[in-house]
Design a protein around this motif. Structure first.
Motif, PDB file in Angstrom:
ATOM      1  N   TYR A  87      -8.120 -40.201  -9.966  1.00  0.00           N
ATOM      2  CA  TYR A  87      -7.972 -38.780  -9.657  1.00  0.00           C
ATOM      3  C   TYR A  87      -8.007 -38.044 -10.977  1.00  0.00           C
ATOM      4  CZ  TYR A  87      -6.532 -40.520  -5.134  1.00  0.00           C
ATOM      5  OH  TYR A  87      -6.504 -41.167  -3.924  1.00  0.00           O
ATOM      6  N   GLU A  88      -8.874 -37.039 -11.045  1.00  0.00           N
ATOM      7  CA  GLU A  88      -9.048 -36.288 -12.274  1.00  0.00           C
ATOM      8  C   GLU A  88      -8.707 -34.825 -12.035  1.00  0.00           C
ATOM      9  OE1 GLU A  88     -12.939 -36.951 -13.908  1.00  0.00           O
ATOM     10  OE2 GLU A  88     -12.794 -39.109 -13.606  1.00  0.00           O
ATOM     11  N   LEU A  89      -8.047 -34.254 -13.018  1.00  0.00           N
ATOM     12  CA  LEU A  89      -7.682 -32.837 -12.973  1.00  0.00           C
ATOM     13  C   LEU A  89      -8.630 -32.101 -13.894  1.00  0.00           C
ATOM     14  CD1 LEU A  89      -5.749 -30.662 -12.025  1.00  0.00           C
ATOM     15  CD2 LEU A  89      -4.267 -31.257 -13.944  1.00  0.00           C
ATOM     16  N   SER A  90      -9.396 -31.178 -13.320  1.00  0.00           N
ATOM     17  CA  SER A  90     -10.364 -30.440 -14.117  1.00  0.00           C
ATOM     18  C   SER A  90     -10.427 -29.000 -13.617  1.00  0.00           C
ATOM     19  CB  SER A  90     -11.732 -31.106 -14.010  1.00  0.00           C
ATOM     20  OG  SER A  90     -12.712 -30.360 -14.663  1.00  0.00           O
ATOM     21  N   GLY A  91     -10.145 -28.066 -14.497  1.00  0.00           N
ATOM     22  CA  GLY A  91     -10.235 -26.654 -14.132  1.00  0.00           C
ATOM     23  C   GLY A  91      -9.305 -26.287 -12.992  1.00  0.00           C
ATOM     24  N   SER A 123      -1.176 -60.288 -22.163  1.00  0.00           N
ATOM     25  CA  SER A 123      -1.549 -59.533 -20.971  1.00  0.00           C
ATOM     26  C   SER A 123      -2.196 -58.206 -21.345  1.00  0.00           C
ATOM     27  CB  SER A 123      -0.316 -59.284 -20.093  1.00  0.00           C
ATOM     28  OG  SER A 123       0.611 -58.477 -20.788  1.00  0.00           O
ATOM     29  N   VAL A 124      -2.870 -57.634 -20.372  1.00  0.00           N
ATOM     30  CA  VAL A 124      -3.406 -56.283 -20.463  1.00  0.00           C
ATOM     31  C   VAL A 124      -2.999 -55.554 -19.186  1.00  0.00           C
ATOM     32  CG1 VAL A 124      -5.363 -56.868 -21.955  1.00  0.00           C
ATOM     33  CG2 VAL A 124      -5.646 -56.966 -19.483  1.00  0.00           C
ATOM     34  N   THR A 125      -3.010 -54.218 -19.239  1.00  0.00           N
ATOM     35  CA  THR A 125      -2.572 -53.440 -18.083  1.00  0.00           C
ATOM     36  C   THR A 125      -3.650 -52.455 -17.684  1.00  0.00           C
ATOM     37  OG1 THR A 125      -0.279 -53.670 -18.794  1.00  0.00           O
ATOM     38  CG2 THR A 125      -0.755 -51.959 -17.180  1.00  0.00           C
ATOM     39  N   LEU A 126      -3.977 -52.479 -16.405  1.00  0.00           N
ATOM     40  CA  LEU A 126      -4.949 -51.555 -15.818  1.00  0.00           C
ATOM     41  C   LEU A 126      -4.164 -50.407 -15.199  1.00  0.00           C
ATOM     42  CD1 LEU A 126      -7.944 -51.095 -14.982  1.00  0.00           C
ATOM     43  CD2 LEU A 126      -7.424 -52.346 -12.894  1.00  0.00           C
ATOM     44  N   PRO A 132      -9.026 -49.149 -20.455  1.00  0.00           N
ATOM     45  CA  PRO A 132     -10.297 -48.425 -20.489  1.00  0.00           C
ATOM     46  C   PRO A 132     -10.402 -47.332 -19.420  1.00  0.00           C
ATOM     47  CG  PRO A 132     -10.613 -50.502 -19.368  1.00  0.00           C
ATOM     48  CD  PRO A 132      -9.159 -50.439 -19.780  1.00  0.00           C
ATOM     49  N   VAL A 133      -9.325 -47.105 -18.647  1.00  0.00           N
ATOM     50  CA  VAL A 133      -9.335 -46.056 -17.615  1.00  0.00           C
ATOM     51  C   VAL A 133      -8.702 -44.807 -18.224  1.00  0.00           C
ATOM     52  CG1 VAL A 133      -8.732 -45.484 -15.233  1.00  0.00           C
ATOM     53  CG2 VAL A 133      -9.002 -47.864 -15.890  1.00  0.00           C
ATOM     54  N   ASP A 134      -9.305 -44.310 -19.289  1.00  0.00           N
ATOM     55  CA  ASP A 134      -8.701 -43.202 -20.017  1.00  0.00           C
ATOM     56  C   ASP A 134      -9.645 -42.015 -20.126  1.00  0.00           C
ATOM     57  OD1 ASP A 134     -10.521 -44.390 -21.682  1.00  0.00           O
ATOM     58  OD2 ASP A 134      -9.262 -44.356 -23.454  1.00  0.00           O
ATOM     59  N   GLY A 135     -10.339 -41.732 -19.039  1.00  0.00           N
ATOM     60  CA  GLY A 135     -11.230 -40.576 -19.047  1.00  0.00           C
ATOM     61  C   GLY A 135     -10.476 -39.321 -19.457  1.00  0.00           C
ATOM     62  N   GLU A 139      -5.803 -38.623 -14.215  1.00  0.00           N
ATOM     63  CA  GLU A 139      -4.367 -38.436 -14.019  1.00  0.00           C
ATOM     64  C   GLU A 139      -3.726 -39.568 -13.230  1.00  0.00           C
ATOM     65  OE1 GLU A 139      -2.290 -36.027 -15.169  1.00  0.00           O
ATOM     66  OE2 GLU A 139      -3.977 -35.317 -16.357  1.00  0.00           O
ATOM     67  N   ALA A 140      -4.464 -40.223 -12.339  1.00  0.00           N
ATOM     68  CA  ALA A 140      -3.877 -41.258 -11.493  1.00  0.00           C
ATOM     69  C   ALA A 140      -4.937 -42.291 -11.131  1.00  0.00           C
ATOM     70  CB  ALA A 140      -3.290 -40.639 -10.227  1.00  0.00           C
ATOM     71  N   LEU A 141      -4.475 -43.519 -10.828  1.00  0.00           N
ATOM     72  CA  LEU A 141      -5.345 -44.619 -10.439  1.00  0.00           C
ATOM     73  C   LEU A 141      -4.870 -45.152  -9.101  1.00  0.00           C
ATOM     74  CD1 LEU A 141      -7.566 -46.760 -11.173  1.00  0.00           C
ATOM     75  CD2 LEU A 141      -5.720 -48.108 -12.173  1.00  0.00           C
ATOM     76  N   ASN A 142      -5.780 -45.242  -8.145  1.00  0.00           N
ATOM     77  CA  ASN A 142      -5.464 -45.735  -6.806  1.00  0.00           C
ATOM     78  C   ASN A 142      -6.170 -47.078  -6.617  1.00  0.00           C
ATOM     79  OD1 ASN A 142      -5.204 -46.253  -4.075  1.00  0.00           O
ATOM     80  ND2 ASN A 142      -5.665 -44.163  -3.443  1.00  0.00           N
TER      81      ASN A 142
END
Length: 168
Positions: A87-91, A123-126, A132-135, A139-142
């Motif tokens: 989920y991305e927050l834009s404008g 370990s790594v965290t998604l 790498p989910v840092d667009g 704001e959120a990952l589902n």
């Protein structure tokens, strides 16, 4: 007539024996000796919610751990994400987009390079807002309905092996 049949049978048996010997000694038809590493990969999933512009969205986290077993080069260990959503927050508005991508283990942390070894306990965290989910506006990952696979790329061939799969 029977001497001709005898000669044909002897030639056929000789050819068959020669082919069998050649296969055995030359290794023709030899199985691929490359095997996947013996490593235990685990997942720790946490479901949470995030509020974006007053609306509540799932904001999930998936920790992927190399629990034990053989060490693996970071460049040969991939995290394949299918059917996740961000989920991305834009404008001032919220938009959703799909995540279907393949990341290398070292994409999650800038301090890890291609030749680093991944061993038990690492370990790594998604999750949203981190590599790498840092667009820019993520704001959120589902992860509802998502599949995450840990895939080893065989450096000696073009083969890949799935070490473990997580589905939600």
């Amino acid at each position: 007539m029977s001497p001709v049949i005898g000669v044909v049978l002897m030639v056929a048996i000789t050819v068959l024996l020669a082919a069998t010997a050649a296969t055995f000694f030359l290794g023709i038809g030899q199985e691929n000796t490359n095997t996947k590493p013996n490593a235990a990969i685990g997942f720790n999933y946490e479901q949470d919610t995030s509020t974006v512009n007053g609306d509540e969205y799932r904001n999930d986290t998936l920790k992927i751990s190399h629990k034990s077993g053989e060490t693996i080069k970071a460049k040969n260990l991939d995290v394949v994400v299918q059917s996740a959503k961000t989920y991305e927050l834009s404008g001032g508005s919220v938009s959703s987009s799909g995540v279907d991508d393949r990341f290398q283990w070292d994409d999650f942390d800038a301090s890890i390079n291609d030749n680093d070894e991944v061993s038990g306990g690492e370990s790594v965290t998604l999750k949203a807002k981190t590599k790498p989910v840092d667009g820019t506006n993520v704001e959120a990952l589902n992860l509802e309905g998502a599949t995450v696979k840990i895939v080893w790329d065989d450096p000696g061939s073009s083969s890949t092996f799935t070490l473990n799969t997580w589905t939600n």
